[in-house]
Motif scaffolding. Structure first.
Motif, PDB file in Angstrom:
ATOM      1  N   TYR A 131      61.411 -10.215 -91.269  1.00 20.91           N
ATOM      2  CA  TYR A 131      61.920  -9.002 -90.634  1.00 20.91           C
ATOM      3  C   TYR A 131      63.426  -8.839 -90.902  1.00 20.91           C
ATOM      4  O   TYR A 131      63.893  -7.769 -91.323  1.00 20.91           O
ATOM      5  CB  TYR A 131      61.667  -9.057 -89.128  1.00 20.91           C
ATOM      6  N   THR A 132      64.174  -9.917 -90.702  1.00 21.31           N
ATOM      7  CA  THR A 132      65.634  -9.840 -90.840  1.00 21.31           C
ATOM      8  C   THR A 132      66.067  -9.677 -92.292  1.00 21.31           C
ATOM      9  O   THR A 132      66.874  -8.802 -92.631  1.00 21.31           O
ATOM     10  CB  THR A 132      66.286 -11.100 -90.246  1.00 21.31           C
ATOM     11  N   THR A 182      59.064 -11.895 -81.597  1.00 19.52           N
ATOM     12  CA  THR A 182      60.489 -12.043 -81.290  1.00 19.52           C
ATOM     13  C   THR A 182      61.301 -10.855 -81.796  1.00 19.52           C
ATOM     14  O   THR A 182      62.519 -10.853 -81.730  1.00 19.52           O
ATOM     15  CB  THR A 182      61.041 -13.331 -81.919  1.00 19.52           C
ATOM     16  N   PHE A 183      60.633  -9.865 -82.329  1.00 21.44           N
ATOM     17  CA  PHE A 183      61.289  -8.652 -82.805  1.00 21.44           C
ATOM     18  C   PHE A 183      60.290  -7.513 -82.647  1.00 21.44           C
ATOM     19  O   PHE A 183      59.095  -7.728 -82.432  1.00 21.44           O
ATOM     20  CB  PHE A 183      61.715  -8.787 -84.275  1.00 21.44           C
ATOM     21  N   THR A 184      60.773  -6.305 -82.755  1.00 25.21           N
ATOM     22  CA  THR A 184      59.905  -5.138 -82.652  1.00 25.21           C
ATOM     23  C   THR A 184      60.020  -4.322 -83.926  1.00 25.21           C
ATOM     24  O   THR A 184      61.059  -3.711 -84.209  1.00 25.21           O
ATOM     25  CB  THR A 184      60.285  -4.263 -81.445  1.00 25.21           C
ATOM     26  N   LEU A 185      58.949  -4.324 -84.720  1.00 24.83           N
ATOM     27  CA  LEU A 185      58.920  -3.561 -85.961  1.00 24.83           C
ATOM     28  C   LEU A 185      58.638  -2.104 -85.653  1.00 24.83           C
ATOM     29  O   LEU A 185      57.715  -1.773 -84.910  1.00 24.83           O
ATOM     30  CB  LEU A 185      57.837  -4.121 -86.891  1.00 24.83           C
ATOM     31  N   LEU A 197      60.161 -13.713 -88.178  1.00 28.93           N
ATOM     32  CA  LEU A 197      61.503 -13.179 -87.972  1.00 28.93           C
ATOM     33  C   LEU A 197      62.330 -13.169 -89.255  1.00 28.93           C
ATOM     34  O   LEU A 197      63.081 -12.225 -89.507  1.00 28.93           O
ATOM     35  CB  LEU A 197      62.222 -13.981 -86.893  1.00 28.93           C
ATOM     36  N   VAL A 223      65.110  -5.363 -92.446  1.00 30.62           N
ATOM     37  CA  VAL A 223      66.465  -4.932 -92.096  1.00 30.62           C
ATOM     38  C   VAL A 223      67.387  -5.051 -93.305  1.00 30.62           C
ATOM     39  O   VAL A 223      68.297  -4.223 -93.505  1.00 30.62           O
ATOM     40  CB  VAL A 223      67.011  -5.753 -90.910  1.00 30.62           C
ATOM     41  N   SER A 231      54.186  -6.519 -84.980  1.00 32.00           N
ATOM     42  CA  SER A 231      55.207  -7.567 -85.048  1.00 32.00           C
ATOM     43  C   SER A 231      54.524  -8.900 -84.783  1.00 32.00           C
ATOM     44  O   SER A 231      54.197  -9.223 -83.640  1.00 32.00           O
ATOM     45  CB  SER A 231      56.316  -7.305 -84.018  1.00 32.00           C
ATOM     46  N   SER A 240      63.379   0.284 -87.920  1.00 26.45           N
ATOM     47  CA  SER A 240      63.763  -1.009 -88.481  1.00 26.45           C
ATOM     48  C   SER A 240      64.156  -0.909 -89.950  1.00 26.45           C
ATOM     49  O   SER A 240      64.886  -1.753 -90.467  1.00 26.45           O
ATOM     50  CB  SER A 240      62.614  -2.008 -88.346  1.00 26.45           C
TER      51      SER A 240
END
Length: 399
Positions: free
Chosen positions: A329-330, A358-361, A326, A334, A354, A365
């Motif tokens: 990803y964040t 806990t997230f969807t790439l 995560l 992002v 992903s 995104s």
């Protein structure tokens, strides 16, 4: 310090092919010799065939030159072999397309020796933001400095074969080429890592860049980096994964949310049919590019092919791009610090994975133009020659 032993059987001054015709070329005969021990004074190894014995170390302040066309052969039966450039040591190994410098191993078995290990004086950032760490090559030498433009020498048209010696997993591991905090003043051009048992190329921090790199048939990752490596002038990277292999590129930064990132243009990542992962359980390792631990980068003109799902011996889902956690990803996706543009994808049904769940790439995104597929990307542009030919096989045939 150990002394360097040179058993030269044929003098470099002997020539063959002489003729009364002054127009005919004079062919220099290769010398025969051994390279061992610690090298503590400047040395040039003339064109020849050498045996490498032990972990040969080039000391600080010492320059070693290897002439074009030379072959250096290790033998796993005599113990651990490798060529190590210590911090502030210098290796000049400049071959040519037709006269490459080849470092190989007698048995031609993957994982038989330690490859080329180079230490520089450029910055690194490790776990928790530390600026120095101990190497994972078994030497446990500290690496990390402050000179971004530091030079450890020049490697051109050099091929390393059958390296990637792993003695104790995660305790003492080697790659084809290992670069510890190597600086941007170092030249890395037209290098081949062939059929090793670990990564083809691994960067441990530093600022060095690599041009015209081939990772062929290595059983872990083709290209791997950590410790906040930030080479800015990388181009023409080709990975051909076959037999057993993990990621095409494994990208991580030891959890550091850096404001900088490496840049690579012209990348081709291909996976041959039937290639299986080295680690079929635990962390999924079947993707063209994987990002984790705040790894980031700017990548463009990319060709990805053949990263299909694996069904045997264990079912594993493969894809073009995986983001494992995560934070990555964040902060990186992002946050706009991962850019993948002009990407051509074939033979790879799944685009995004992903890892954490806990997230969807997805394409959405990536902010702005940080993700872009293409049908016209060309990937790596490399020229064939003896430097990229092993046992009569052109390594660029699948490019």
């Amino acid at each position: 310090m150990k002394k360097v032993f040179y058993a030269i059987a044929i003098s470099a001054s002997i020539f063959t092919g002489c003729s009364s015709n002054d127009d005919e070329p004079i062919v220099k005969a290769p010398v025969e010799g051994e390279i061992s021990g610690d090298i503590t004074s400047n040395k040039t190894f003339a064109y020849g065939n050498y045996t490498l014995k032990g972990m040969v170390k080039i000391a600080a302040g010492v320059t070693v030159t290897i002439e074009k066309g030379s072959t250096i052969t290790a033998d796993k039966r005599d113990g651990e072999d490798g060529l190590v450039v210590l911090k502030n040591g210098t290796l000049i190994a400049n071959g040519t397309a037709d006269e490459p410098i080849v470092l190989t191993e007698q048995s031609k078995v993957a994982g038989s020796w330690a490859g080329i290990i180079m230490y520089g004086d450029a910055p690194m950032i490790g776990t928790g933001g530390v600026i120095s760490a101990d190497s994972e090559d078994g030497l446990k030498l500290p690496y990390g400095g402050a000179n971004e433009n530091h030079s450890s020498g020049s490697l051109k048209f050099v091929r390393v074969e059958y390296a990637g010696l792993v003695i104790t997993s995660n305790q003492k591991e080697h790659n084809g080429f290992s670069f510890y905090a190597v600086g941007a003043g170092t030249v890395l051009e037209n290098l081949v890592s062939y059929k090793g048992n670990d990564d083809g190329f691994e960067f441990y921090g530093g600022t060095v860049s690599g041009k015209n790199l081939i990772s062929y048939g290595n059983s872990d990752d083709a290209f791997d980096w950590q410790d906040s490596w930030k080479g800015q002038n990388n181009t023409n990277w080709f990975a051909y994964q076959t037999g057993k292999a993990n990621y095409g590129m494994e990208v991580e930064a030891k959890g550091n949310n850096n404001a900088f990132w490496p840049k690579v243009t012209n990348i081709t990542l291909k996976r041959a049919a039937g290639t299986t992962t080295e680690a079929p359980s635990g962390e999924v390792q079947l993707d063209a590019i994987q990002f984790k631990s705040n790894g980031n980068g700017d990548f463009s003109n990319i060709v990805i092919d053949g990263y299909v799902n694996q069904t045997t011996p264990t079912s594993v889902t493969g894809g073009a791009v995986q983001v494992l956690d995560l934070n990555t990803y964040t902060n990186q996706v992002v946050g706009g610090k991962i850019k993948l543009t002009n990407v051509k994808i074939s033979g790879t049904p799944t685009l995004f994975i992903s890892g954490a769940g806990t997230f969807t790439l997805s394409a959405a995104s990536f902010p702005g133009t940080n993700w872009g597929v293409s049908t016209t990307a060309t990937g790596a542009a490399l020229t064939s020659g003896k430097w990229a030919t092993v046992d009569g096989v052109n390594l660029l045939a699948n490019l």
